[in-house]
Write a protein that holds these residues in place. Structure first.
Motif, PDB file in Angstrom:
ATOM      1  N   TYR A 284     -14.335   1.549  -4.573  1.00 32.28           N
ATOM      2  CA  TYR A 284     -14.294   1.679  -3.120  1.00 32.28           C
ATOM      3  C   TYR A 284     -12.910   2.098  -2.657  1.00 32.28           C
ATOM      4  N   VAL A 285     -11.860   1.611  -3.334  1.00 29.09           N
ATOM      5  CA  VAL A 285     -10.497   1.904  -2.881  1.00 29.09           C
ATOM      6  C   VAL A 285     -10.118   3.369  -3.091  1.00 29.09           C
ATOM      7  N   ALA A 286     -10.897   4.114  -3.881  1.00 25.89           N
ATOM      8  CA  ALA A 286     -10.681   5.558  -3.976  1.00 25.89           C
ATOM      9  C   ALA A 286     -11.262   6.267  -2.758  1.00 25.89           C
ATOM     10  N   HIS A 287     -12.120   5.569  -2.029  1.00 24.65           N
ATOM     11  CA  HIS A 287     -12.775   6.127  -0.844  1.00 24.65           C
ATOM     12  C   HIS A 287     -12.085   5.706   0.459  1.00 24.65           C
ATOM     13  N   CYS A 288     -11.255   4.656   0.389  1.00 19.43           N
ATOM     14  CA  CYS A 288     -10.676   4.103   1.618  1.00 19.43           C
ATOM     15  C   CYS A 288      -9.284   3.542   1.354  1.00 19.43           C
ATOM     16  N   ALA A 289      -8.310   3.950   2.139  1.00 16.11           N
ATOM     17  CA  ALA A 289      -6.937   3.454   2.010  1.00 16.11           C
ATOM     18  C   ALA A 289      -6.825   2.045   2.581  1.00 16.11           C
ATOM     19  N   PRO A 290      -5.858   1.250   2.110  1.00 13.84           N
ATOM     20  CA  PRO A 290      -5.715  -0.110   2.638  1.00 13.84           C
ATOM     21  C   PRO A 290      -5.481  -0.143   4.144  1.00 13.84           C
ATOM     22  N   SER A 291      -4.712   0.821   4.653  1.00  9.14           N
ATOM     23  CA  SER A 291      -4.442   0.844   6.100  1.00  9.14           C
ATOM     24  C   SER A 291      -5.720   1.086   6.898  1.00  9.14           C
ATOM     25  N   ASP A 292      -6.634   1.868   6.343  1.00  4.19           N
ATOM     26  CA  ASP A 292      -7.911   2.121   7.016  1.00  4.19           C
ATOM     27  C   ASP A 292      -8.856   0.937   6.854  1.00  4.19           C
ATOM     28  N   HIS A 293      -8.880   0.364   5.651  1.00  9.30           N
ATOM     29  CA  HIS A 293      -9.789  -0.758   5.383  1.00  9.30           C
ATOM     30  C   HIS A 293      -9.482  -1.941   6.293  1.00  9.30           C
TER      31      HIS A 293
ATOM     32  N   TRP B 215     -12.705   9.985   1.241  1.00  8.09           N
ATOM     33  CA  TRP B 215     -11.576   9.896   0.314  1.00  8.09           C
ATOM     34  C   TRP B 215     -10.478   9.054   0.952  1.00  8.09           C
ATOM     35  N   SER B 216      -9.841   8.218   0.162  1.00  7.71           N
ATOM     36  CA  SER B 216      -8.694   7.453   0.639  1.00  7.71           C
ATOM     37  C   SER B 216      -7.584   8.397   1.068  1.00  7.71           C
ATOM     38  N   SER B 217      -6.876   8.016   2.126  1.00  8.10           N
ATOM     39  CA  SER B 217      -5.757   8.823   2.614  1.00  8.10           C
ATOM     40  C   SER B 217      -4.426   8.402   1.993  1.00  8.10           C
ATOM     41  N   ILE B 218      -4.442   7.453   1.071  1.00  8.31           N
ATOM     42  CA  ILE B 218      -3.203   6.962   0.475  1.00  8.31           C
ATOM     43  C   ILE B 218      -2.491   8.089  -0.281  1.00  8.31           C
ATOM     44  N   THR B 219      -1.179   8.149  -0.160  1.00 10.98           N
ATOM     45  CA  THR B 219      -0.402   9.159  -0.872  1.00 10.98           C
ATOM     46  C   THR B 219       0.132   8.589  -2.175  1.00 10.98           C
ATOM     47  N   TYR B 220       0.559   9.493  -3.045  1.00 10.04           N
ATOM     48  CA  TYR B 220       1.129   9.044  -4.322  1.00 10.04           C
ATOM     49  C   TYR B 220       2.372   8.193  -4.062  1.00 10.04           C
ATOM     50  N   GLU B 221       3.179   8.598  -3.106  1.00  8.85           N
ATOM     51  CA  GLU B 221       4.409   7.860  -2.782  1.00  8.85           C
ATOM     52  C   GLU B 221       4.080   6.452  -2.280  1.00  8.85           C
ATOM     53  N   GLN B 222       3.072   6.342  -1.440  1.00 15.22           N
ATOM     54  CA  GLN B 222       2.667   5.012  -0.965  1.00 15.22           C
ATOM     55  C   GLN B 222       2.167   4.149  -2.108  1.00 15.22           C
ATOM     56  N   SER B 223       1.556   4.778  -3.105  1.00 12.57           N
ATOM     57  CA  SER B 223       0.997   4.048  -4.253  1.00 12.57           C
ATOM     58  C   SER B 223       2.069   3.440  -5.141  1.00 12.57           C
ATOM     59  N   LEU B 224       3.314   3.804  -4.934  1.00 10.64           N
ATOM     60  CA  LEU B 224       4.408   3.254  -5.730  1.00 10.64           C
ATOM     61  C   LEU B 224       4.814   1.860  -5.256  1.00 10.64           C
ATOM     62  N   GLN B 225       4.130   1.348  -4.231  1.00 13.21           N
ATOM     63  CA  GLN B 225       4.332  -0.039  -3.795  1.00 13.21           C
ATOM     64  C   GLN B 225       3.433  -0.944  -4.652  1.00 13.21           C
ATOM     65  N   PRO B 226       3.995  -1.973  -5.270  1.00 11.08           N
ATOM     66  CA  PRO B 226       3.224  -2.808  -6.199  1.00 11.08           C
ATOM     67  C   PRO B 226       1.925  -3.361  -5.637  1.00 11.08           C
ATOM     68  N   ASN B 227       1.934  -3.759  -4.360  1.00 17.16           N
ATOM     69  CA  ASN B 227       0.748  -4.423  -3.804  1.00 17.16           C
ATOM     70  C   ASN B 227      -0.425  -3.474  -3.556  1.00 17.16           C
ATOM     71  N   ILE B 228      -0.169  -2.156  -3.523  1.00 13.07           N
ATOM     72  CA  ILE B 228      -1.281  -1.219  -3.312  1.00 13.07           C
ATOM     73  C   ILE B 228      -1.362  -0.156  -4.411  1.00 13.07           C
ATOM     74  N   ALA B 229      -0.658  -0.388  -5.515  1.00 14.30           N
ATOM     75  CA  ALA B 229      -0.671   0.578  -6.619  1.00 14.30           C
ATOM     76  C   ALA B 229      -2.081   0.774  -7.176  1.00 14.30           C
ATOM     77  N   TYR B 230      -2.857  -0.298  -7.240  1.00 15.31           N
ATOM     78  CA  TYR B 230      -4.222  -0.180  -7.757  1.00 15.31           C
ATOM     79  C   TYR B 230      -5.050   0.766  -6.898  1.00 15.31           C
ATOM     80  N   TRP B 231      -4.890   0.662  -5.577  1.00 21.37           N
ATOM     81  CA  TRP B 231      -5.630   1.546  -4.667  1.00 21.37           C
ATOM     82  C   TRP B 231      -5.331   3.010  -4.992  1.00 21.37           C
ATOM     83  N   GLY B 232      -4.061   3.304  -5.194  1.00 16.26           N
ATOM     84  CA  GLY B 232      -3.680   4.677  -5.521  1.00 16.26           C
ATOM     85  C   GLY B 232      -4.139   5.099  -6.896  1.00 16.26           C
TER      86      GLY B 232
END
Length: 334
Positions: free
Chosen positions: A127-136, A149-166
């Motif tokens: 599901y997290v590939a379909h929706c970014a944490p900020s949207d969820h 599709w999730s709107s998360i960027t690669y740069e945002q994914s470098l944060q430990p708490n949302i790396a899995y989402w990315g």
């Protein structure tokens, strides 16, 4: 002769259910895991002559899965479940993003190069590939579908708490890019569950303790409701998820689809309510049950998945929680 299916990461929660269902349908199954010891332990639990394993110690290696397809050139279907899920991430790129992306591309490369009979690859997305944490968490009116599709960027994914989402988004993106660029002999489908509940596939595995989201149920049984402030969303039962993976390669019409499964809302309060109803002897204290329409997070519409795969009579959250708790009690982990 049995049709051969390769299941990567076969010792995981979802993958073991897929393996169990495949063996019940007389498929020959080859599984991969990261250590010989764990692979052998789980193979002994599976205890079926149609099952064998290959050790793949490092997902991120370019040639990680070459040996699998060189040793088993009769593989017809691939179910790629393996993906890193690190409880505490210190280096998001090294521990989550690169292993997920490279693991996906390496299995596709190996199937293309050494798997002449591979017809379909099914990848476990999320599901997290379909929706970014900020949207969820900010999208109470947002409905996520198979096409999202999730709107998360690669740069945002470098944060430990949302790396899995990315990691799940960019691994799936890499798969579709591979299909477009390399034009392999096989077709592709992805299957994205929401929060997964339901008992483990084998009681002997359940004795080792809860895994994945089952840890939430285990915490509830211990009267620890601390997750109730963050666990909101849609759920899917692991038995429906595993069945969906199999249909995604069995059905010709499933080729090229991004599948998504959600079957209603889940919250810790709802889980507590179910356990109190069915297991009053556990004497769990009551807690607030937030109405589904007040959860404040995005929801899913999976009509395309249910139609294409013909998945009907999905297992309810109530049944999944009851079966999970009963197994935990039966095997003595609570």
């Amino acid at each position: 002769m049995s049709t051969v299916v390769f299941v990567s990461g076969f010792t995981s929660y979802i993958a073991l259910h897929i393996v169990k269902k495949l063996l019940a349908k007389n498929y020959k199954v080859v599984g991969s895991g990261r250590s010989h010891e764990k692979c052998q332990q789980y193979t002994d639990i599976i205890n079926n002559p149609l099952f064998s394993f290959v050790v793949v110690p490092e997902l991120s290696a370019d040639n990680a899965f070459d040996d699998v397809f060189q040793q088993h050139q009769d593989i017809k279907f691939v179910v790629h479940v393996a993906s890193p899920l690190v409880p505490i991430i210190e280096d998001p790129e090294k521990e989550a993003l690169i292993p997920a992306i490279n693991g996906t591309t390496s299995v596709l490369k190996a199937a293309h190069k050494y798997g002449p009979h591979v017809k379909r690859v099914v990848i476990t997305s999320s599901y997290v590939a379909h929706c970014a944490p900020s949207d969820h968490y900010g999208g109470s009116d947002l409905v996520i579908t198979e096409e999202s599709w999730s709107s998360i960027t690669y740069e945002q994914s470098l944060q430990p708490n949302i790396a899995y989402w990315g990691s799940k988004k960019f691994a799936e993106k890499a798969a579709w890019d591979f299909l477009e660029n390399e034009k392999p002999q096989f077709s592709l489908a992805t299957y994205a569950p929401t929060l997964v509940f339901g008992p483990q596939a084998y009681d002997e595995v359940a004795k080792q303790g809860p895994v994945s989201t089952l840890g939430i149920i285990s915490s509830v049984l211990k009267k620890d409701y601390s997750a109730e402030k963050m666990l909101f969303g849609d759920f899917s039962d692991v038995r429906d998820v595993s069945e969906g993976h199999i249909r995604a390669f069995e059905l010709e019409s499933a080729a090229g689809h991004r599948f998504l499964l959600g079957n209603g809302r889940v919250s810790v309060g709802r889980i507590v309510e179910i356990v109190r109803k069915h297991f009053p002897e556990l004497e769990l204290p009551a807690t607030e049950v937030i109405p589904d329409d007040k959860l404040g997070v995005a929801s899913t519409n999976c009509e395309e998945t249910l139609t294409v795969l013909g998945q009907k009579d999905l297992i309810s959250l109530e049944q999944g929680v009851v079966d999970s708790v009963k197994q935990m009690l039966d095997v003595g982990v609570y």
